[in-house]
Design a protein around this motif. Structure first.
Motif, mmCIF file in Angstrom:
data_model
loop_
_atom_site.group_PDB
_atom_site.id
_atom_site.type_symbol
_atom_site.label_atom_id
_atom_site.label_comp_id
_atom_site.label_asym_id
_atom_site.label_seq_id
_atom_site.Cartn_x
_atom_site.Cartn_y
_atom_site.Cartn_z
ATOM 1 N N HIS A 53 22.454 40.620 39.343
ATOM 2 C CA HIS A 53 23.209 39.450 38.849
ATOM 3 C C HIS A 53 24.518 39.598 38.429
ATOM 4 C CE1 HIS A 53 19.288 37.243 39.167
ATOM 5 N NE2 HIS A 53 18.747 38.019 38.363
ATOM 6 N N CYS A 54 25.138 40.601 38.792
ATOM 7 C CA CYS A 54 26.556 40.849 38.659
ATOM 8 C C CYS A 54 27.234 40.893 40.124
ATOM 9 C CB CYS A 54 26.823 42.274 38.101
ATOM 10 S SG CYS A 54 26.187 42.466 36.529
ATOM 11 N N THR A 55 28.350 40.432 39.965
ATOM 12 C CA THR A 55 29.492 40.362 41.149
ATOM 13 C C THR A 55 30.724 40.251 40.833
ATOM 14 O OG1 THR A 55 29.632 38.545 42.778
ATOM 15 C CG2 THR A 55 29.595 37.790 40.850
ATOM 16 N N LEU A 56 31.859 40.014 41.550
ATOM 17 C CA LEU A 56 33.262 40.208 41.392
ATOM 18 C C LEU A 56 33.537 38.735 41.335
ATOM 19 C CD1 LEU A 56 34.648 43.208 43.309
ATOM 20 C CD2 LEU A 56 34.044 43.122 40.896
ATOM 21 N N TYR A 57 34.351 38.432 40.573
ATOM 22 C CA TYR A 57 35.505 37.092 40.335
ATOM 23 C C TYR A 57 36.986 37.534 40.588
ATOM 24 C CZ TYR A 57 31.656 34.088 38.394
ATOM 25 O OH TYR A 57 30.331 33.324 38.265
ATOM 26 N N THR A 58 37.481 36.672 41.423
ATOM 27 C CA THR A 58 38.893 36.843 41.602
ATOM 28 C C THR A 58 39.737 36.397 40.363
ATOM 29 O OG1 THR A 58 38.398 36.745 43.943
ATOM 30 C CG2 THR A 58 40.672 36.761 43.310
ATOM 31 N N LEU A 59 40.613 37.098 39.878
ATOM 32 C CA LEU A 59 41.348 36.753 38.758
ATOM 33 C C LEU A 59 42.700 36.104 39.418
ATOM 34 C CD1 LEU A 59 40.649 39.267 36.137
ATOM 35 C CD2 LEU A 59 39.605 37.075 36.200
ATOM 36 N N ASP A 85 40.065 49.458 35.816
ATOM 37 C CA ASP A 85 39.598 49.871 34.251
ATOM 38 C C ASP A 85 38.156 49.563 34.371
ATOM 39 O OD1 ASP A 85 39.104 47.090 33.745
ATOM 40 O OD2 ASP A 85 41.039 47.049 32.869
ATOM 41 N N PRO A 86 37.637 49.660 33.239
ATOM 42 C CA PRO A 86 35.955 49.610 33.177
ATOM 43 C C PRO A 86 35.679 48.503 33.710
ATOM 44 C CG PRO A 86 36.790 50.573 31.187
ATOM 45 C CD PRO A 86 37.808 50.287 31.923
ATOM 46 N N LYS A 87 36.377 47.220 33.923
ATOM 47 C CA LYS A 87 35.751 46.157 34.286
ATOM 48 C C LYS A 87 36.586 45.428 35.350
ATOM 49 C CE LYS A 87 33.782 44.812 29.733
ATOM 50 N NZ LYS A 87 34.154 44.033 28.632
ATOM 51 N N ARG A 88 37.756 46.053 35.686
ATOM 52 C CA ARG A 88 38.602 45.253 36.598
ATOM 53 C C ARG A 88 39.130 46.315 37.872
ATOM 54 N NH1 ARG A 88 43.234 42.745 33.213
ATOM 55 N NH2 ARG A 88 43.001 44.700 32.089
ATOM 56 N N LEU A 89 39.513 45.678 38.966
ATOM 57 C CA LEU A 89 39.924 46.344 40.027
ATOM 58 C C LEU A 89 41.218 45.622 40.680
ATOM 59 C CD1 LEU A 89 39.260 48.409 42.269
ATOM 60 C CD2 LEU A 89 37.500 46.808 43.187
ATOM 61 N N HIS A 90 42.193 46.438 40.826
ATOM 62 C CA HIS A 90 43.261 46.166 41.460
ATOM 63 C C HIS A 90 43.511 46.725 42.818
ATOM 64 C CE1 HIS A 90 48.183 45.883 40.983
ATOM 65 N NE2 HIS A 90 47.674 45.120 41.926
ATOM 66 N N VAL A 91 43.568 45.742 44.040
ATOM 67 C CA VAL A 91 43.607 46.266 45.309
ATOM 68 C C VAL A 91 44.797 45.549 45.831
ATOM 69 C CG1 VAL A 91 41.134 46.904 45.240
ATOM 70 C CG2 VAL A 91 42.062 44.652 45.979
ATOM 71 N N ALA A 92 45.177 46.368 47.003
ATOM 72 C CA ALA A 92 46.220 45.842 47.931
ATOM 73 C C ALA A 92 45.571 45.798 49.403
ATOM 74 C CB ALA A 92 47.439 46.727 47.880
ATOM 75 N N ALA A 107 49.016 41.593 50.522
ATOM 76 C CA ALA A 107 48.054 40.968 49.498
ATOM 77 C C ALA A 107 47.953 41.875 48.302
ATOM 78 C CB ALA A 107 46.943 40.073 50.184
ATOM 79 N N GLU A 108 47.977 41.253 47.223
ATOM 80 C CA GLU A 108 47.406 42.081 46.024
ATOM 81 C C GLU A 108 46.348 41.056 45.431
ATOM 82 O OE1 GLU A 108 49.908 44.448 43.485
ATOM 83 O OE2 GLU A 108 51.251 44.525 45.240
ATOM 84 N N VAL A 109 45.164 41.907 45.093
ATOM 85 C CA VAL A 109 43.965 40.929 44.267
ATOM 86 C C VAL A 109 43.720 41.765 43.067
ATOM 87 C CG1 VAL A 109 41.695 39.910 44.667
ATOM 88 C CG2 VAL A 109 43.431 40.278 46.730
ATOM 89 N N LEU A 110 43.387 40.956 42.229
ATOM 90 C CA LEU A 110 42.809 41.603 41.017
ATOM 91 C C LEU A 110 41.444 40.941 40.446
ATOM 92 C CD1 LEU A 110 43.620 43.129 38.480
ATOM 93 C CD2 LEU A 110 44.515 41.243 37.319
ATOM 94 N N LEU A 111 40.481 41.737 40.469
ATOM 95 C CA LEU A 111 39.074 41.320 40.610
ATOM 96 C C LEU A 111 38.397 41.745 39.106
ATOM 97 C CD1 LEU A 111 38.819 42.521 44.089
ATOM 98 C CD2 LEU A 111 38.399 40.470 43.552
ATOM 99 N N LEU A 112 37.566 41.028 38.739
ATOM 100 C CA LEU A 112 36.897 41.127 37.392
ATOM 101 C C LEU A 112 35.253 41.366 37.535
ATOM 102 C CD1 LEU A 112 36.888 41.300 34.331
ATOM 103 C CD2 LEU A 112 36.420 38.642 34.459
ATOM 104 N N HIS A 113 34.490 42.156 37.335
ATOM 105 C CA HIS A 113 32.938 42.374 37.302
ATOM 106 C C HIS A 113 32.386 41.553 36.459
ATOM 107 C CE1 HIS A 113 29.240 44.667 37.262
ATOM 108 N NE2 HIS A 113 29.348 44.494 38.236
ATOM 109 N N VAL A 114 31.624 40.673 36.638
ATOM 110 C CA VAL A 114 30.849 39.783 36.093
ATOM 111 C C VAL A 114 29.614 39.499 36.069
ATOM 112 C CG1 VAL A 114 30.848 37.169 36.142
ATOM 113 C CG2 VAL A 114 33.133 38.053 36.035
ATOM 114 N N ALA A 115 28.896 39.717 34.917
ATOM 115 C CA ALA A 115 27.356 39.277 34.832
ATOM 116 C C ALA A 115 27.319 37.736 35.014
ATOM 117 C CB ALA A 115 26.755 39.888 33.626
ATOM 118 N N GLN A 116 26.677 37.104 35.893
ATOM 119 C CA GLN A 116 26.382 35.820 35.911
ATOM 120 C C GLN A 116 25.239 35.194 34.840
ATOM 121 O OE1 GLN A 116 26.609 34.999 40.127
ATOM 122 N NE2 GLN A 116 28.129 33.783 39.762
#
Lengths: 158, 158
Positions: A53-59, A85-92, A107-116
């Motif tokens: 039940h975990c996924t990535l949300y776009t910040l 970092d432990p919960k986030r991912l910054h990609v290009a 494009a650059e995207v900042l993503l957060l690992h989330v438990a829903q």
């Protein structure tokens, strides 16, 4: 192309706007699909999401539109990991028209690992995902971008 | 809501992703539709585009995703003009779920006025469009944003 090839798509007729080219939002849709492909590569795939039940949300998402993309084009997307970092991912991402030398967009995207569940909250990546992120970062972080990076947007004299 | 109301849309079922909420790229599609509505307001409408072969191209788009949007939601969009020069326009959008107090997303967009014929090239806004831009800027530029502004994306400790 700067980065590891992660996604390839034909441009759909429905994505062409009144200007006769790919509508800005559909560059974002290609980036979004490339993010899904990246999730598969990082073991954040559908089976993982169902099991944990975990996924990535776009910040955040920052797109630079460099060249027009036409209906006949096939677009390829390369990815680089700029940071994590432990919960986030910054990609290009770099979008290119197949057969063209210059990128069509970056494009650059900042993503957060989330438990829903039980409620939506940020959660640390599991060790195997952190390891996969680190490996891709080591492989790509030093690659130079062929286009502009994210910036605070402003009008300055050119 | 910070800005002048410019667009309102229901969330389409097709815009919902595997996380059960509005997919990131469809926030961009709502911003894109809001930009079309802004063009109508600034006299850059379909009749103008047909008559002059001039239009707006998007140079940059920076989205901040603040809250989830669900299938049942109606989204309203407000716009502010942050800046303009003879050929470019810098605007901010705020997306809100109808009935919610806090914004669901903020976006900034940088747009270029372009003549598509005889070849694609930047072109100055005609005087009546510049006047309409100035009027909307005077009306909205001082309004405070309810969400984050565009920035150079980076991971920092929170």
């Amino acid at each position: 192309m700067a980065g590891v090839m992660i996604h390839r798509t034909r441009v759909s007729h429905d994505w062409i706007d009144y200007n006769g080219h790919l509508r800005d939002a559909y560059y974002a849709l290609i980036v979004s699909a490339a993010t899904d492909a990246l999730m598969d590569r990082l073991q954040l795939d559908a089976a993982y999401r169902e099991r944990t039940h975990c996924t990535l949300y776009t910040l955040e998402m920052h797109l630079n539109f460099l060249r027009e993309i036409q209906e006949r084009d096939t677009v390829t997307v390369a990815v680089r990991v700029l940071g994590a970092d432990p919960k986030r991912l910054h990609v290009a991402f770099e979008l290119s028209r197949e057969g063209a030398d210059e990128p069509a967009a970056t494009a650059e995207v900042l993503l957060l690992h989330v438990a829903q569940m039980p409620k939506v909250s940020a959660a640390p990546f599991p060790p195997e995902v952190s390891a996969a992120i680190s490996a891709l970062k080591d492989e790509t972080a030093g690659m130079a971008s062929a286009g502009p990076l994210s910036r605070r947007m402003e009008l300055t004299r050119r």
